[in-house]
Enzyme design. Structure first.
Site, PDB file in Angstrom:
ATOM      1  N   CYS A  20       0.853  -1.193   0.000  1.00 18.37           N
ATOM      2  CA  CYS A  20       0.000   0.000   0.000  1.00 18.37           C
ATOM      3  C   CYS A  20       0.887   1.240   0.000  1.00 18.37           C
ATOM      4  CB  CYS A  20      -0.919  -0.004   1.222  1.00 18.37           C
ATOM      5  SG  CYS A  20      -1.871   1.511   1.416  1.00 18.37           S
ATOM      6  N   SER A  73      -4.249   9.587   3.810  1.00 17.18           N
ATOM      7  CA  SER A  73      -2.814   9.880   3.833  1.00 17.18           C
ATOM      8  C   SER A  73      -2.519  11.363   3.608  1.00 17.18           C
ATOM      9  CB  SER A  73      -2.063   9.019   2.815  1.00 17.18           C
ATOM     10  OG  SER A  73      -2.466   9.298   1.494  1.00 17.18           O
TER      11      SER A  73
END
Length: 201
Positions: A20, A73
């Site tokens: 990821c 993020s």
């Protein structure tokens, strides 16, 4: 309570960081800032009950600075920069979108079954644009200093090389020497050395 971060575990290897790039981006930022943190590797196909209780959407990465779990993020790295301003990883606004189309064009090419559908050329065009930027401004996106754009780009370029090499026997052309050197240079940073350990454990 200190900083805690939940990231994706590798499929079939619950003690290894998974594939990821968004989780890796957060970890790289923490490493580059030298922030002490506790990492939780989450099996996304069998999420632990405690994780779903604190994070009902079940997405990774998420971070906790001591009061609540925060997803996304982009939001996370912004908060890390705000709470730990030194060293600064802020990129100039004019460089903030450098390389931003590489990942989606890579994914399209990876999924493509038709060699003549233009997806390879689209990826090459994006990599050439990065080449020109690095030629003019490098060695990193913001010159001599690693910045937040590098923290986002590096995991994506890493996955690009590994995935396309494995599935399509494809690699970044030799002619894109600045891109190839950039990948090597960024991968040799301390935080990315740590990332390589996560990937190969």
């Amino acid at each position: 309570m200190g900083v805690e971060v939940c990231v994706k575990a590798a499929v079939g290897a619950p003690n290894v960081l998974g594939d990821c790039p968004f989780s890796q981006r957060v970890l790289l930022t923490l490493e580059e800032k030298k922030v002490t943190y506790k990492m939780h590797l989450i099996n996304v196909s069998d999420k632990p009950k405690w994780f779903l209780e604190v994070n009902p959407e079940g997405k990774v990465p998420v971070i906790n600075f001591g009061d609540k779990w925060i997803p996304d993020s982009d939001v996370i790295v912004g908060l890390i920069e705000e709470k730990y301003p030194n060293p600064s990883l802020i990129a100039p606004p004019e460089f903030a979108s450098v390389g931003s189309k590489i990942f989606p064009t890579f994914v399209s090419f990876l999924k493509s079954k038709d060699p003549s559908d233009g997806t390879e050329q689209a990826l090459l065009d994006e990599l050439k644009a990065l080449e020109e930027h690095l030629k003019a401004h490098g060695p990193y996106v913001n010159g001599q200093n690693i910045c937040s754009v590098d923290m986002s780009l590096a995991p994506k370029l890493y996955h690009l090389e590994v995935a396309l090499g494995h599935f399509k026997k494809w690699s970044v052309p030799e002619s894109l020497s600045h891109v190839r050197n950039y990948i090597k240079d960024v991968m040799s940073s301390n935080s990315l050395k740590q990332k390589r350990k996560w990937c190969k454990s």
